[in-house]
Design a protein around this motif. Structure first.
Motif, short mmCIF file in Angstrom:
data_model
loop_
_atom_site.label_atom_id
_atom_site.label_comp_id
_atom_site.label_asym_id
_atom_site.label_seq_id
_atom_site.Cartn_x
_atom_site.Cartn_y
_atom_site.Cartn_z
N PRO A 93 32.14 61.87 22.09
CA PRO A 93 31.40 63.37 22.31
C PRO A 93 30.60 63.77 21.09
O PRO A 93 29.85 64.62 21.51
CB PRO A 93 32.93 64.19 22.34
CG PRO A 93 34.12 63.45 21.85
CD PRO A 93 33.53 61.85 21.88
N LEU A 94 30.73 63.31 19.99
CA LEU A 94 30.00 63.58 18.88
C LEU A 94 28.65 62.86 18.58
O LEU A 94 27.84 63.25 17.72
CB LEU A 94 30.72 63.84 17.52
CG LEU A 94 32.30 64.17 17.60
CD1 LEU A 94 32.52 64.36 16.10
CD2 LEU A 94 32.07 65.75 18.10
N MET A 95 28.20 61.86 19.59
CA MET A 95 27.54 60.81 19.43
C MET A 95 25.94 61.63 18.88
O MET A 95 25.22 61.18 18.10
CB MET A 95 27.39 60.01 20.44
CG MET A 95 26.25 58.85 20.45
SD MET A 95 26.48 57.63 18.96
CE MET A 95 28.02 57.01 19.22
N ARG A 96 25.65 62.71 19.77
CA ARG A 96 24.27 63.26 19.67
C ARG A 96 24.41 64.46 18.92
O ARG A 96 23.39 65.39 18.89
CB ARG A 96 23.67 63.38 20.86
CG ARG A 96 23.75 62.37 21.93
CD ARG A 96 23.03 61.06 21.40
NE ARG A 96 22.93 59.88 22.25
CZ ARG A 96 22.73 58.82 22.12
NH1 ARG A 96 21.99 58.34 20.51
NH2 ARG A 96 22.93 57.71 22.91
N LEU A 97 25.48 64.79 18.14
CA LEU A 97 25.57 66.21 17.56
C LEU A 97 25.40 66.16 15.94
O LEU A 97 25.75 65.21 15.55
CB LEU A 97 26.99 66.75 17.74
CG LEU A 97 27.52 66.97 19.46
CD1 LEU A 97 28.76 67.78 19.27
CD2 LEU A 97 26.29 67.74 20.21
N THR A 98 24.48 67.15 15.50
CA THR A 98 24.63 67.25 14.05
C THR A 98 26.03 67.90 13.57
O THR A 98 26.61 68.30 14.54
CB THR A 98 23.59 68.29 13.72
OG1 THR A 98 23.96 69.65 14.17
CG2 THR A 98 22.18 67.85 14.30
N LYS A 99 26.21 67.56 12.23
CA LYS A 99 27.50 68.41 11.86
C LYS A 99 27.58 69.92 12.12
O LYS A 99 28.71 70.27 12.17
CB LYS A 99 27.53 67.96 10.31
CG LYS A 99 28.13 66.74 10.01
CD LYS A 99 29.42 66.37 10.49
CE LYS A 99 29.90 65.05 10.06
NZ LYS A 99 29.25 63.94 10.85
N ALA A 100 26.60 70.56 12.04
CA ALA A 100 26.69 71.87 12.38
C ALA A 100 27.06 72.20 13.84
O ALA A 100 27.98 73.16 14.26
CB ALA A 100 25.20 72.58 12.19
N GLN A 101 26.63 71.25 14.76
CA GLN A 101 27.07 71.42 16.20
C GLN A 101 28.48 70.83 16.24
O GLN A 101 29.03 71.50 17.33
CB GLN A 101 26.05 70.29 16.95
CG GLN A 101 24.65 71.10 17.13
CD GLN A 101 23.76 69.96 17.75
OE1 GLN A 101 23.77 68.77 17.44
NE2 GLN A 101 22.83 70.54 18.57
#
Length: 240
Positions: free
Chosen positions: A167-175
């Motif tokens: 679920p985090l694959m395309r997220l930045t750390k802020a996201q």
């Protein structure tokens, strides 16, 4: 046939895996967790796993009803052959390939293979991991292409239909902070700040605005920058 709504979360006790655990609990009827002791320098994360799981059960009764057994697997022999800054007291630096020396070769491949073997016995179809190729340290086994290939190999080798969720694959750390807030509100943000452990140096003595850590290692740098970006933007939720 494995139940499609039963999942196994690769749970280290860090920020990313805690967000993934919340993501899985929000979606699946039954969720179990697995942690790996591979001789990591930041072994304090193994202790924090228990704390985070207990806090999650208390803070989120609806999720607690879905949260099943926690598993801890000994992979110390694997860690011993890595010779990296995650398994020995070495300075954090880049290697000859341009990869950070925190890269443990094959770590995610091994973790997911062991997780799949456990999931086969526990009748858990979905394997959930916090791998990310947006804000990350450049590890090749965090790429979705790598995990797609591994998913195919696991399913062929075990005659299963596992799905590797990232679920985090395309997220930045802020996201990732935004996702945690969207899923669990301030309660989950507080658990992430106070109880998770992400620092590669294993430092928990200092509580920064973004959580505990040495403040200097690559993991702390990513986490701190993500927190400050999210905070400066007014702490939006991910779907906003």
């Amino acid at each position: 046939m494995l139940p499609p709504d039963h999942a196994l979360v690769l749970f280290s006790g860090g920020q990313d895996s805690t967000a993934c655990l919340a993501w899985a609990l929000d979606r699946y009827a039954h969720v179990e967790t697995v942690g790996f002791d591979y001789g990591q320098r930041h072994a304090v994360e193994m202790a924090q796993r228990t704390t985070v799981l207990a806090r999650m059960r208390t803070a989120f009764p609806a999720w607690s009803a879905r949260l099943g057994q926690d598993h801890r697997l000994d992979l110390s022999a694997f860690g011993a052959i890595g010779d990296t800054a995650l398994t020995s007291a070495r300075a954090f630096e880049m290697d000859a390939r341009g990869l950070p020396n925190t890269f443990v070769p094959g770590r995610n491949l091994v973790f997911l293979t062991w997780a799949a073997a456990l999931a086969d016995r526990r009748a858990l179809k979905r394997l959930v991991g916090g791998m990310c190729e947006t804000d990350f340290s450049g590890y090749p086994d965090c790429r979705r292409d790598t995990l797609d290939a591994l998913q195919a190999a696991l399913n062929l080798g075990m005659d299963q239909a596992f799905v590797i969720d990232t679920p985090l694959m395309r997220l930045t750390k802020a996201q990732t902070w935004a996702l945690a807030y969207e899923l669990g509100g301030q309660a989950l943000v507080d658990i992430t700040l106070e109880d998770t452990h992400t620092c590669y140096a294993g430092e928990r003595g200092v509580r920064h605005d973004w959580g505990h850590g040495c403040g200097a290692c690559p993991a702390c740098d990513l986490r701190a920058r993500g927190w400050r970006e999210w905070d400066a933007a007014g702490r939006p939720v991910l779907s906003a």
